[in-house]
Design a protein around this motif. Structure first.
Motif, PDB file in Angstrom:
ATOM      1  N   LEU A 362      36.932  35.364  23.708  1.00  0.00           N
ATOM      2  CA  LEU A 362      38.096  35.031  24.532  1.00  0.00           C
ATOM      3  C   LEU A 362      38.135  35.904  25.789  1.00  0.00           C
ATOM      4  N   PHE A 363      37.884  37.203  25.622  1.00  0.00           N
ATOM      5  CA  PHE A 363      37.872  38.088  26.787  1.00  0.00           C
ATOM      6  C   PHE A 363      36.753  37.696  27.754  1.00  0.00           C
ATOM      7  N   ALA A 364      35.590  37.381  27.209  1.00  0.00           N
ATOM      8  CA  ALA A 364      34.468  36.984  28.060  1.00  0.00           C
ATOM      9  C   ALA A 364      34.790  35.693  28.813  1.00  0.00           C
ATOM     10  N   ALA A 365      35.430  34.743  28.126  1.00  0.00           N
ATOM     11  CA  ALA A 365      35.798  33.483  28.774  1.00  0.00           C
ATOM     12  C   ALA A 365      36.791  33.727  29.900  1.00  0.00           C
ATOM     13  N   LEU A 366      37.748  34.621  29.683  1.00  0.00           N
ATOM     14  CA  LEU A 366      38.725  34.934  30.720  1.00  0.00           C
ATOM     15  C   LEU A 366      38.058  35.609  31.912  1.00  0.00           C
ATOM     16  N   ALA A 367      37.092  36.496  31.637  1.00  0.00           N
ATOM     17  CA  ALA A 367      36.372  37.159  32.723  1.00  0.00           C
ATOM     18  C   ALA A 367      35.598  36.148  33.564  1.00  0.00           C
ATOM     19  N   VAL A 368      34.918  35.209  32.901  1.00  0.00           N
ATOM     20  CA  VAL A 368      34.155  34.184  33.622  1.00  0.00           C
ATOM     21  C   VAL A 368      35.088  33.309  34.448  1.00  0.00           C
ATOM     22  N   ALA A 370      38.078  34.117  35.617  1.00  0.00           N
ATOM     23  CA  ALA A 370      38.605  34.905  36.731  1.00  0.00           C
ATOM     24  C   ALA A 370      37.582  35.006  37.856  1.00  0.00           C
ATOM     25  N   LEU A 371      36.307  35.200  37.500  1.00  0.00           N
ATOM     26  CA  LEU A 371      35.250  35.270  38.510  1.00  0.00           C
ATOM     27  C   LEU A 371      35.122  33.936  39.243  1.00  0.00           C
ATOM     28  N   TRP A 372      35.217  32.837  38.513  1.00  0.00           N
ATOM     29  CA  TRP A 372      35.128  31.518  39.142  1.00  0.00           C
ATOM     30  C   TRP A 372      36.307  31.277  40.078  1.00  0.00           C
ATOM     31  N   ARG A 373      37.516  31.672  39.664  1.00  0.00           N
ATOM     32  CA  ARG A 373      38.683  31.491  40.536  1.00  0.00           C
ATOM     33  C   ARG A 373      38.540  32.303  41.817  1.00  0.00           C
ATOM     34  N   MET A 374      37.942  33.479  41.703  1.00  0.00           N
ATOM     35  CA  MET A 374      37.745  34.305  42.895  1.00  0.00           C
ATOM     36  C   MET A 374      36.790  33.638  43.881  1.00  0.00           C
ATOM     37  N   SER A 375      35.886  32.801  43.367  1.00  0.00           N
ATOM     38  CA  SER A 375      34.943  32.114  44.253  1.00  0.00           C
ATOM     39  C   SER A 375      35.558  30.898  44.928  1.00  0.00           C
ATOM     40  N   GLN A 376      36.766  30.511  44.485  1.00  0.00           N
ATOM     41  CA  GLN A 376      37.388  29.309  45.020  1.00  0.00           C
ATOM     42  C   GLN A 376      38.249  29.570  46.248  1.00  0.00           C
ATOM     43  N   ARG A 377      38.438  30.824  46.586  1.00  0.00           N
ATOM     44  CA  ARG A 377      39.197  31.146  47.797  1.00  0.00           C
ATOM     45  C   ARG A 377      38.706  32.460  48.370  1.00  0.00           C
ATOM     46  N   LYS A 378      38.992  32.674  49.626  1.00  0.00           N
ATOM     47  CA  LYS A 378      38.453  33.840  50.314  1.00  0.00           C
ATOM     48  C   LYS A 378      39.203  35.110  49.953  1.00  0.00           C
ATOM     49  N   ARG A 379      40.487  34.992  49.695  1.00  0.00           N
ATOM     50  CA  ARG A 379      41.263  36.200  49.412  1.00  0.00           C
ATOM     51  C   ARG A 379      42.391  35.874  48.463  1.00  0.00           C
ATOM     52  N   SER A 380      42.956  36.896  47.872  1.00  0.00           N
ATOM     53  CA  SER A 380      44.095  36.736  46.975  1.00  0.00           C
ATOM     54  C   SER A 380      45.376  36.947  47.758  1.00  0.00           C
ATOM     55  N   ALA A 381      46.484  36.505  47.173  1.00  0.00           N
ATOM     56  CA  ALA A 381      47.782  36.770  47.795  1.00  0.00           C
ATOM     57  C   ALA A 381      48.056  38.265  47.796  1.00  0.00           C
TER      58      ALA A 381
END
Length: 436
Positions: A362-368, A370-381
């Motif tokens: 579960l932790f590994a899935a969440l890490a993956v 989160a990494l994918w979401r970071m690739s979907q936009r240039k920056r976070s709020a």
């Protein structure tokens, strides 16, 4: 802090006694169930039923409170909890236990909602964050101390079932005698799942995943310990270590998350949890190392819960926080129901190490993710709210209080409101390029 203690000491004392009782029953059933020759899968159903009841309670208790009032609901559900705790020892059968776990989960949910609404009403805007911190501390102390009480008797007897029943009964005395006025109770219609997911996909997926982790930790740790051949003392130390790790690391991780991109902290914590919990899967480690792994699991999961709430907060209009808290709790509850069932199945397939394997995956899935979401936009709020520690056993009320308190304490809270409104408008017309 002194003002909070003066106004709410009876409520906090009562909640600590309640957590002593709740913390004992979860661990005790895992130990006694093994001695009654219940299978791992049967015990996983028993443990899962608590979260079924808790989820139903979170939906039904507000209506009960509005109909008959806080005091009557509080007293009635408290009596039911005390009775069920005794009945466990009378009917050591997995079907009977499953039904009783639904009842006790429902009752604890209603009791928490009532107590947390009282706590919220007794706090002011200036000290609400401090009240929430004290609430978290007494909850953790109660659960940790409960593990020590397990060593006072034989799980095959009645005494260990009587102790939590008495503690729960005593918990209501200071609360009911000190609370002079019941607060006004209003419930908020939750945001739709689509609205929540559009606001923060990572927050929604993370809350669902953590529901499975928490229910495995809370419900299946004692079952794992019995399968692994640990003594009662060793099981109690291991479970206490999970909560000690969570309590110690809440604030350092919160401090860090207020200063760097929260997604990086979520990614790093999840990756650490995934790697660390794989150690007992591949290697036969001594007991002290198992305790360290358990503490690592708590040190990752508990701060992650509060961190995900703060992350979702960064993308919400202040007016949506109450609705979002109810929706996020429901998502977390759905994950919690499935956690013991899948853990029990995995333990039946691969042995006791399935307990750690499930949480590691579960932790590994969440890490993956989160990494994918970071690739979907240039920056976070920008972090427009502060990290506020929250217990996973809290109800929608305490989640709402935490989100609003974090928003009020965050940097430039007025600009946060304007920024969140602009983000909401942008999401509606499809022009938002900074969506989480």
């Amino acid at each position: 802090m002194i003002a909070v203690l003066r106004n709410s000491w009876a409520l906090l004392l009562g909640m600590m006694l309640l957590m002593l009782g709740n913390g004992m029953q979860g661990t005790l059933l895992g130990i006694r169930g093994g001695q009654e020759n219940m299978t791992t899968f049967q015990l996983s159903i028993v443990m899962s039923c608590y979260f079924v009841g808790f989820l139903f309670g979170s939906r039904m208790a507000p209506d009960m409170i509005r109909r008959v009032g806080h005091v009557r609901v509080f007293a009635a559900l408290g009596s039911l909890i005390s009775a069920v705790l005794i009945m466990y020892a009378v009917a050591p059968n997995w079907i009977a236990w499953s039904l009783m776990r639904v009842l006790i989960g429902f009752s604890f949910s209603g009791v928490y909602i009532t107590a947390e609404s009282w706590l919220n009403d007794a706090s002011s805007n200036e000290n609400r964050g401090q009240a929430l911190s004290l609430y978290l501390i007494v909850q953790m102390i109660g659960i940790i101390a409960a593990q020590g009480l397990l060593n006072l008797g034989d799980p095959n007897g009645f005494i260990l079932f009587i102790i939590p029943s008495v503690l729960v009964s005593l918990a209501f005395t200071p609360i009911l005698l000190s609370v002079s006025q019941a607060p006004a109770f209003e419930s908020t219609k939750p945001l739709s799942f689509k609205q929540l997911y559009d606001a923060s996909p990572l927050g929604c997926i993370g809350m669902f995943v953590l529901g499975g982790v928490f229910s495995a930790q809370f419900g299946m740790a004692a079952v794992w310990g019995s399968q692994a051949g640990l003594t009662i003392r060793e099981i109690s130390i291991f479970i206490a270590g999970i909560y000690i790790g969570g309590m110690i690391f809440q604030y350092p991780i919160g401090w860090l998350s207020d200063r760097i991109d929260r997604r990086k902290v979520i990614l790093g914590l999840s990756a650490c949890g995934g790697v660390g919990l794989m150690i007992p899967v591949f290697w036969d480690v001594p007991f002290w190392a198992l305790c360290g792994v358990g503490a690592l699991g708590g040190a990752v999961s508990n701060p992650l819960y509060s961190l995900l709430l703060a992350y979702v907060n960064d993308y919400l209009d202040r007016s949506d926080m109450a609705a979002a808290s109810a929706g996020l709790l429901f998502i977390n509850g759905l994950g919690a129901i499935s956690g013991p069932l899948i853990t029990g199945w995995m333990m039946g397939v691969v042995g006791p190490s399935g307990f750690f394997l499930f949480m590691a995956l579960l932790f590994a899935a969440l890490a993956v993710y989160a990494l994918w979401r970071m690739s979907q936009r240039k920056r976070s709020a920008d972090a427009t709210s502060s990290f506020t520690a929250v217990s996973p056993s809290g109800t929608a009320i305490v989640l709402e209080v935490a989100m609003i308190a974090a928003d009020n304490e965050g940097p430039e809270s007025e600009s946060h409101l304007a920024g969140a409104q602009a983000k909401a408008e942008a999401r509606q017309d499809g022009t938002d390029t900074n969506q989480p």
